[in-house]
Structures are given as C-alpha cells and as structure tokens.
Write a protein that holds these residues in place. Structure first.
Motif, PDB file in Angstrom:
ATOM      1  N   LEU A   1       0.864  -1.183   0.000  1.00 51.46           N
ATOM      2  CA  LEU A   1       0.000   0.000   0.000  1.00 51.46           C
ATOM      3  C   LEU A   1       0.898   1.230   0.000  1.00 51.46           C
ATOM      4  O   LEU A   1       1.726   1.396   0.896  1.00 51.46           O
ATOM      5  N   MET A   2       0.736   2.095  -0.979  1.00 47.77           N
ATOM      6  CA  MET A   2       1.630   3.243  -1.132  1.00 47.77           C
ATOM      7  C   MET A   2       0.993   4.521  -0.607  1.00 47.77           C
ATOM      8  O   MET A   2      -0.182   4.802  -0.862  1.00 47.77           O
ATOM      9  N   ASP A   3       1.794   5.297   0.136  1.00 50.17           N
ATOM     10  CA  ASP A   3       1.398   6.616   0.624  1.00 50.17           C
ATOM     11  C   ASP A   3       2.023   7.655  -0.303  1.00 50.17           C
ATOM     12  O   ASP A   3       3.246   7.822  -0.330  1.00 50.17           O
ATOM     13  N   LYS A   4       1.192   8.353  -1.060  1.00 51.29           N
ATOM     14  CA  LYS A   4       1.714   9.323  -2.028  1.00 51.29           C
ATOM     15  C   LYS A   4       2.479  10.455  -1.356  1.00 51.29           C
ATOM     16  O   LYS A   4       3.508  10.910  -1.862  1.00 51.29           O
ATOM     17  N   THR A   5       1.983  10.924  -0.229  1.00 47.08           N
ATOM     18  CA  THR A   5       2.558  12.102   0.409  1.00 47.08           C
ATOM     19  C   THR A   5       3.996  11.875   0.857  1.00 47.08           C
ATOM     20  O   THR A   5       4.849  12.751   0.723  1.00 47.08           O
ATOM     21  N   THR A   6       4.265  10.683   1.384  1.00 46.01           N
ATOM     22  CA  THR A   6       5.594  10.394   1.933  1.00 46.01           C
ATOM     23  C   THR A   6       6.439   9.491   1.047  1.00 46.01           C
ATOM     24  O   THR A   6       7.645   9.352   1.271  1.00 46.01           O
TER      25      THR A   6
ATOM     26  N   THR B   1      10.922   3.058   2.237  1.00 45.72           N
ATOM     27  CA  THR B   1      10.962   4.139   1.254  1.00 45.72           C
ATOM     28  C   THR B   1      12.121   3.858   0.312  1.00 45.72           C
ATOM     29  O   THR B   1      13.028   3.070   0.634  1.00 45.72           O
ATOM     30  N   ILE B   2      12.098   4.488  -0.852  1.00 45.94           N
ATOM     31  CA  ILE B   2      13.220   4.369  -1.785  1.00 45.94           C
ATOM     32  C   ILE B   2      14.239   5.435  -1.414  1.00 45.94           C
ATOM     33  O   ILE B   2      13.986   6.636  -1.546  1.00 45.94           O
TER      34      ILE B   2
ATOM     35  N   ALA C   1      10.732  11.090  -2.133  1.00 44.18           N
ATOM     36  CA  ALA C   1      10.141  11.701  -0.943  1.00 44.18           C
ATOM     37  C   ALA C   1       8.630  11.832  -1.073  1.00 44.18           C
ATOM     38  O   ALA C   1       7.910  11.826  -0.079  1.00 44.18           O
ATOM     39  N   ALA C   2       8.129  11.954  -2.294  1.00 40.22           N
ATOM     40  CA  ALA C   2       6.694  11.996  -2.574  1.00 40.22           C
ATOM     41  C   ALA C   2       6.479  11.295  -3.905  1.00 40.22           C
ATOM     42  O   ALA C   2       7.194  11.564  -4.873  1.00 40.22           O
ATOM     43  N   ALA C   3       5.510  10.378  -3.946  1.00 43.25           N
ATOM     44  CA  ALA C   3       5.345   9.517  -5.106  1.00 43.25           C
ATOM     45  C   ALA C   3       4.115   9.893  -5.921  1.00 43.25           C
ATOM     46  O   ALA C   3       3.146  10.448  -5.402  1.00 43.25           O
ATOM     47  N   GLY C   4       4.178   9.562  -7.214  1.00 46.33           N
ATOM     48  CA  GLY C   4       3.040   9.777  -8.086  1.00 46.33           C
ATOM     49  C   GLY C   4       2.243   8.507  -8.303  1.00 46.33           C
ATOM     50  O   GLY C   4       1.019   8.488  -8.227  1.00 46.33           O
ATOM     51  N   ALA C   5       2.942   7.399  -8.599  1.00 42.40           N
ATOM     52  CA  ALA C   5       2.285   6.123  -8.872  1.00 42.40           C
ATOM     53  C   ALA C   5       3.211   4.998  -8.438  1.00 42.40           C
ATOM     54  O   ALA C   5       4.426   5.171  -8.336  1.00 42.40           O
TER      55      ALA C   5
ATOM     56  N   SER D   1       6.981   6.255  -9.209  1.00 42.09           N
ATOM     57  CA  SER D   1       7.243   7.442 -10.016  1.00 42.09           C
ATOM     58  C   SER D   1       7.328   8.647  -9.096  1.00 42.09           C
ATOM     59  O   SER D   1       6.728   8.675  -8.016  1.00 42.09           O
ATOM     60  N   ILE D   2       8.092   9.644  -9.518  1.00 42.03           N
ATOM     61  CA  ILE D   2       8.257  10.856  -8.727  1.00 42.03           C
ATOM     62  C   ILE D   2       7.020  11.730  -8.883  1.00 42.03           C
ATOM     63  O   ILE D   2       6.513  11.922  -9.997  1.00 42.03           O
ATOM     64  N   ASP D   3       6.509  12.255  -7.785  1.00 40.68           N
ATOM     65  CA  ASP D   3       5.349  13.130  -7.841  1.00 40.68           C
ATOM     66  C   ASP D   3       5.656  14.355  -8.695  1.00 40.68           C
ATOM     67  O   ASP D   3       6.542  15.150  -8.369  1.00 40.68           O
ATOM     68  N   GLY D   4       4.955  14.479  -9.818  1.00 41.82           N
ATOM     69  CA  GLY D   4       5.136  15.616 -10.716  1.00 41.82           C
ATOM     70  C   GLY D   4       6.349  15.520 -11.612  1.00 41.82           C
ATOM     71  O   GLY D   4       6.587  16.420 -12.428  1.00 41.82           O
TER      72      GLY D   4
END
Length: 374
Positions: A266-271, A289-290, A300-304, A324-327
C-alpha cells in the motif's frame, strides 16, 4: 471460458451487504517508521506517470517491460536498460494494469488503461516478440468518476476480469477470449464503501480494496467490510498491489500443505512510503521508502506505484517495487530482495503471472508400441 470455481466467489461478492459498509475501522494503527532501501535503478519517462504496471517476457526475464500511463499516452520501457520499446501516444490515460489470456510462454499480455476524456477503457495486446501495443476490442465505457481499477485473474482462469472502483460501488466486468479482443460475458455492480480508492486482484482471484483511511479489505464473501484485512496509517493512498510468491522449494515439511508467501503493498503518495502486509493473514510487516544513492535520488513523494513478484531478471528475479516521482518524469526501482532484507521476511519463489500450462494426462495421442501383429 471462465472456470466454475469463480462463480461462488462472485456470488459472495454480490452478497456484500450495506450493513457492512459502515463498519467501525476508525481505530488508527500504530505509526510505522519506514526503513530506507537504496534505489537500484532509474528510468526516465516521456511524461509524469499516472499509473505503472509490468509485462513479463515469455522467455527472457530482463526483456520484460515497465508500462507507464500518462496524460500523453502509454509507453513501455525495457527493464534491463530503461530503453523505450513501444508507445500509444496522444491520448490522456489515467492508470494502467496488465493481465494475460491463456497460459505459459504463449499467453497474450493484455493492457487495460482508462481514458478519462472519453469515459472509457482501452485494451491493448502486447506482442510477445516485438513487445508492441495493438488495440483490442471489448473494453467497456464507464459512466461516472473512476476512483481506481484493477485487472486480473485467479490461478487456472483463462481470461482476466476488470474491476472499477466508483463511489459506493465496484463494477465487475467478466470476459471471454475471442479473435481480435475480449468479449464481455457478465457485468456486475457490487455495493461497496463510499471511501474506496484502489483495488488489486490476488492470484487466487480474490479482490482486495483500499480505503482513504488506509484500511485494506479482502472481498471474498459476506461481511467483508466489517473488519479490515490490514490497515496502515497513511496520509494519502496512492496505490495497492499484490506481490504474489510461492513457498521455496524444499521448504515445506512432508505431508504439509505448501505455505503461501507474498505481500500486499500500500503506497502513501505524500511520503513515498510503501507499507507491506502478509498476503495470507494481513499482519503488518513494515514499511520502506526508496532511499537515495550516490547516483540516484530517493523518493520523498510519489506519483504512482508498480509492484510485482514476477521474475523480471537480475536483481529483480524475485520481483520489484517501482515508484514514479510526484510531478516528475522518472521512475525509481528497488528489488524485492532488498525489501525482504530490510524488513526481515523471506521473499519466496517468484510467481509467473502468465500461469502454468496444465500437464497433459490424456495418453490418447501417444502411439502404442505394444501391439501384437496378427
């Protein structure tokens, strides 16, 4: 044809009563401090990803591909070196999932992708040789907002089912294989909680769904929503995946049933944290975390998220997790073996998502050599 074994499962899922939707799962689990696992590789994307999935090569594991969905279309990248392999450009795609038709090396990979501008899904065949996308018929149109979806099948089932999460319900689309695509055989609407946002299909065909609270429910019969199968403290659920695995060879005492291995992720996008649970009993294993290396930045924040327990070659012989990196237009990998070492669990043996060809027991095709000439 879909095996009869799935009929009771779907019947049980239809019996999910509204009384289970208001289950008290408000008690928050203890927060888990994630452990950093060093990034093992990075792939540059054509655009920021809205979904990630993996297609397994029938013969050469490291020629498997990462498939990324984005606002610019679908794109496939070679696992070994990150080289772009094929694409479907010029269409807005939100999310992607992969399953198979048939079994073994000749099984056909099928990609399911949602196109929000059209309010419809699209299916694509992945060529086993060239690894190119070819459109397939049979993908359904959808009315209303799609919160999440998953695409998969149980062991021994020839064709996958598509599950679509909407507010207060889950749509189930069953198919059978036909020339040029998939033919719908049944469309089912199940009552569900209002806060579900993601789903995944286990290798036994069971459906799992995650809520905004970080609760995971295993939908395999009545009262499935009364008690969460697993739960994590998350800020924003960004994805749910099943990492299937088999027991190590020789690891089961004689006379006992083989132990089931594998995890739920289960992935937390924010962290950017990935919370892992035992696939069989839902107990919390830990979170990772990666982490950065000298050459690759962390997440630090993930997209998918994409996660698989398949043998994808080399470091990824027991599977991998990708974020993936958020943004950003980049995906970073960690091998499942690295995650297992960090959280002290046994990875088990990689499961082939293509399935296994059943052994031929009928000897009618064998030439008899013990005939006596008259």
């Amino acid at each position: 044809m879909r095996t009869p074994a799935l009929v009771p499962l779907l019947a049980g899922m239809l019996a999910l009563a509204a009384c289970g939707r208001d289950a008290d799962d408000a008690s928050a689990p203890e927060p888990i401090a994630p452990i950093g696992v060093a990034a093992s590789d990075e792939t540059a994307l054509a655009a920021p990803a809205t979904g990630l999935a993996f297609w397994m090569h029938p013969n050469v594991a490291f020629n498997s591909v990462l498939i990324a969905a984005s606002a610019d279309g679908l794109a496939a990248y070679n696992i070994e070196d990150g080289a772009a392999v094929s694409s479907v450009p010029g269409v807005n795609v939100s999310g992607v999932a992969v399953s198979y038709l048939g079994f073994g090396p000749t099984a056909t990979g099928v990609v399911a992708a949602f196109q929000p501008d059209a309010g419809a899904f699209a299916f694509y065949r992945v060529d086993n040789g060239a690894r190119k996308f070819t459109p397939l018929a049979g993908a359904p149109d959808i009315r209303g907002a799609v919160r999440g979806f998953c695409f998969g099948r149980g062991d021994g089932v020839d064709t996958p089912s598509l599950y679509v999460v909407q507010r207060g319900k889950i749509l189930v689309f069953n198919f059978e294989s036909q020339d040029g695509g998939l033919a719908p055989t049944a469309n089912i609407a199940m009552d569900a909680r209002d806060d579900l946002v993601a789903c995944a299909v286990d290798s036994d065909g069971a459906l799992l769904a995650a809520s905004t609270t970080g609760a995971i429910f295993r939908l395999d019969g009545e009262d499935s929503f009364k008690t969460p199968f697993a739960k994590a403290q998350v800020s924003e659920v960004g994805g749910l995946a099943v990492i299937a695995a088999d027991a190590p060879e020789g690891g089961t005492p004689e006379g006992e049933e083989p132990a089931a291995y594998g995890q739920l992720a289960l992935m937390d996008k924010t962290t950017g944290a990935i919370h892992l649970f035992d696939r069989t009993d839902g107990r919390a294993i830990g979170a990772v975390t990666i982490a950065p290396t000298d050459e690759i930045e962390g997440v630090a924040a993930a997209g998918a998220m994409g996660a698989s327990g398949a043998n994808l070659g080399g470091l990824y012989r027991n599977g991998l997790i990708a974020l993936s990196i958020d943004g950003g237009a980049s995906v970073r990998f960690i091998p499942l073996n690295g995650v297992a070492n960090a959280l002290a669990f046994e990875a088990g043996v990689a499961v082939n998502p293509r399935g296994e060809i059943a052994p031929v027991e009928d000897d009618s095709l064998l030439i008899k050599i013990d005939l006596v000439a008259e």
